[in-house]
Design a protein around this motif. Structure first.
Motif, PDB file in Angstrom:
ATOM      1  N   MET A   1       0.816  -1.113  -0.116  1.00 20.49           N
ATOM      2  CA  MET A   1      -0.062  -0.190   0.056  1.00 20.49           C
ATOM      3  C   MET A   1       0.824   1.160  -0.012  1.00 20.49           C
ATOM      4  SD  MET A   1      -3.123   1.189   2.628  1.00 20.49           S
ATOM      5  CE  MET A   1      -3.441  -0.383   2.672  1.00 20.49           C
ATOM      6  N   THR A   2       0.529   2.148  -0.765  1.00 23.01           N
ATOM      7  CA  THR A   2       1.151   3.540  -0.897  1.00 23.01           C
ATOM      8  C   THR A   2       0.263   4.707  -0.480  1.00 23.01           C
ATOM      9  OG1 THR A   2       2.380   2.351  -2.902  1.00 23.01           O
ATOM     10  CG2 THR A   2       2.524   4.852  -2.485  1.00 23.01           C
ATOM     11  N   LEU A   3       0.913   5.603   0.168  1.00 17.49           N
ATOM     12  CA  LEU A   3       0.155   6.743   0.696  1.00 17.49           C
ATOM     13  C   LEU A   3       0.470   8.015  -0.186  1.00 17.49           C
ATOM     14  CD1 LEU A   3       0.847   6.699   4.571  1.00 17.49           C
ATOM     15  CD2 LEU A   3      -1.447   5.895   3.084  1.00 17.49           C
ATOM     16  N   ARG A   4      -0.618   8.654  -0.976  1.00 13.74           N
ATOM     17  CA  ARG A   4      -0.368   9.636  -1.776  1.00 13.74           C
ATOM     18  C   ARG A   4      -1.055  10.707  -1.149  1.00 13.74           C
ATOM     19  NH1 ARG A   4       3.193   8.475  -5.821  1.00 13.74           N
ATOM     20  NH2 ARG A   4       3.076   6.524  -6.316  1.00 13.74           N
ATOM     21  N   GLU A   5      -0.554  11.953  -1.310  1.00 17.65           N
ATOM     22  CA  GLU A   5      -1.003  13.294  -0.942  1.00 17.65           C
ATOM     23  C   GLU A   5      -1.660  13.958  -2.085  1.00 17.65           C
ATOM     24  OE1 GLU A   5      -1.077  14.878   2.101  1.00 17.65           O
ATOM     25  OE2 GLU A   5      -0.188  13.227   2.965  1.00 17.65           O
ATOM     26  N   PHE A   6      -2.911  14.409  -1.823  1.00 11.70           N
ATOM     27  CA  PHE A   6      -3.617  15.529  -2.834  1.00 11.70           C
ATOM     28  C   PHE A   6      -3.488  16.760  -2.225  1.00 11.70           C
ATOM     29  CE2 PHE A   6      -7.626  17.038  -4.424  1.00 11.70           C
ATOM     30  CZ  PHE A   6      -7.280  17.286  -5.614  1.00 11.70           C
ATOM     31  N   ARG A   7      -2.785  17.713  -3.009  1.00 13.47           N
ATOM     32  CA  ARG A   7      -2.974  19.140  -2.512  1.00 13.47           C
ATOM     33  C   ARG A   7      -3.643  19.990  -3.190  1.00 13.47           C
ATOM     34  NH1 ARG A   7       1.958  19.594   0.198  1.00 13.47           N
ATOM     35  NH2 ARG A   7       3.330  17.776   0.346  1.00 13.47           N
ATOM     36  N   LEU A   8      -4.128  21.254  -2.584  1.00  6.55           N
ATOM     37  CA  LEU A   8      -5.087  22.064  -3.325  1.00  6.55           C
ATOM     38  C   LEU A   8      -4.200  22.477  -4.526  1.00  6.55           C
ATOM     39  CD1 LEU A   8      -7.691  23.575  -3.437  1.00  6.55           C
ATOM     40  CD2 LEU A   8      -6.335  25.542  -2.094  1.00  6.55           C
ATOM     41  N   PRO A   9      -4.933  22.260  -5.711  1.00  5.88           N
ATOM     42  CA  PRO A   9      -4.514  22.866  -7.093  1.00  5.88           C
ATOM     43  C   PRO A   9      -4.635  24.064  -7.327  1.00  5.88           C
ATOM     44  CG  PRO A   9      -6.497  21.698  -7.395  1.00  5.88           C
ATOM     45  CD  PRO A   9      -6.069  21.690  -5.870  1.00  5.88           C
ATOM     46  N   ASP A  10      -3.931  24.712  -8.232  1.00  3.89           N
ATOM     47  CA  ASP A  10      -4.178  26.162  -8.614  1.00  3.89           C
ATOM     48  C   ASP A  10      -5.277  25.906  -9.434  1.00  3.89           C
ATOM     49  OD1 ASP A  10      -1.991  28.411 -10.898  1.00  3.89           O
ATOM     50  OD2 ASP A  10      -4.130  28.567  -9.802  1.00  3.89           O
ATOM     51  N   LEU A  11      -6.392  26.563  -8.961  1.00  2.07           N
ATOM     52  CA  LEU A  11      -7.654  26.531  -9.643  1.00  2.07           C
ATOM     53  C   LEU A  11      -7.800  27.589 -10.803  1.00  2.07           C
ATOM     54  CD1 LEU A  11      -9.817  25.570  -6.440  1.00  2.07           C
ATOM     55  CD2 LEU A  11      -8.869  23.941  -8.508  1.00  2.07           C
ATOM     56  N   GLY A  12      -6.869  28.235 -10.915  1.00  2.03           N
ATOM     57  CA  GLY A  12      -6.888  29.346 -11.995  1.00  2.03           C
ATOM     58  C   GLY A  12      -6.582  30.792 -11.840  1.00  2.03           C
ATOM     59  N   GLU A  13      -5.745  31.102 -12.808  1.00  2.00           N
ATOM     60  CA  GLU A  13      -5.566  32.718 -13.061  1.00  2.00           C
ATOM     61  C   GLU A  13      -4.981  33.210 -11.376  1.00  2.00           C
ATOM     62  OE1 GLU A  13      -8.426  35.132 -14.412  1.00  2.00           O
ATOM     63  OE2 GLU A  13      -9.060  33.469 -15.693  1.00  2.00           O
ATOM     64  N   GLY A  14      -3.930  32.549 -10.871  1.00  2.03           N
ATOM     65  CA  GLY A  14      -3.132  32.958  -9.943  1.00  2.03           C
ATOM     66  C   GLY A  14      -3.747  33.131  -8.566  1.00  2.03           C
ATOM     67  N   LEU A  15      -5.004  32.448  -8.469  1.00  4.63           N
ATOM     68  CA  LEU A  15      -5.619  32.527  -7.125  1.00  4.63           C
ATOM     69  C   LEU A  15      -4.472  31.538  -6.072  1.00  4.63           C
ATOM     70  CD1 LEU A  15      -9.131  31.618  -8.220  1.00  4.63           C
ATOM     71  CD2 LEU A  15      -8.268  33.978  -7.721  1.00  4.63           C
ATOM     72  N   THR A  16      -4.568  32.218  -4.847  1.00  7.92           N
ATOM     73  CA  THR A  16      -3.544  31.701  -4.006  1.00  7.92           C
ATOM     74  C   THR A  16      -4.256  30.855  -2.822  1.00  7.92           C
ATOM     75  OG1 THR A  16      -3.671  33.701  -2.651  1.00  7.92           O
ATOM     76  CG2 THR A  16      -1.880  33.538  -4.340  1.00  7.92           C
ATOM     77  N   GLU A  17      -5.438  30.825  -2.669  1.00  7.44           N
ATOM     78  CA  GLU A  17      -6.176  30.264  -1.534  1.00  7.44           C
ATOM     79  C   GLU A  17      -7.624  29.640  -2.182  1.00  7.44           C
ATOM     80  OE1 GLU A  17      -6.015  32.880   1.419  1.00  7.44           O
ATOM     81  OE2 GLU A  17      -7.715  33.971   1.019  1.00  7.44           O
TER      82      GLU A  17
END
Length: 129
Positions: A1-17
């Protein structure tokens, strides 16, 4: 079993949060690739997040109502590689880069330019008139 992280992606046009609106998963749930796992809201839109992995939710790192920065971990998946699994599930392969999710972490920041190769003067073609 391998653990994989899903991080908040860049949802467009330089949004930071983004703000976590709701989760459709909980720890211990089995998920399939591309199943909607949650909703986030930016200053521009409400976005559904698809799962980048098939597996079991090992941990949810953010609560509904919390503001999360791009690149922060959202969910950890326990992925079991098998013979029919895509190549990117293997330990040495890079994580998937879903359309609209920005650059992979190793390429984040400034774009990387390829080096230019100068043509030696002797190899340049002469001008013909």
């Amino acid at each position: 079993m391998t653990l994989r992280e899903f991080r908040l992606p860049d949802l467009g046009e330089g949004l930071t949060e983004s703000d976590i609106v709701a989760w459709r998963i909980a720890e211990g749930d089995s998920v399939e690739l591309n199943r909607t796992i949650g909703e986030v809201e930016t200053v521009k839109a409400l976005v559904e997040l698809p799962s980048p992995y098939s597996g079991v939710v090992a941990a949810v790192h953010a609560d509904a109502g919390q503001t999360v920065n791009v690149g922060d971990p959202l969910v950890r998946f326990a992925v079991t590689p098998d013979a029919g699994a895509p190549a990117w599930v293997e330990d040495d392969a890079p994580e998937p880069n879903l359309v609209g999710y920005g650059s992979r972490p190793e390429h984040a920041g400034h774009p990387v330019r390829r080096a230019r190769h100068a043509v030696p003067p002797a190899a340049a073609s002469p001008c013909v008139r």
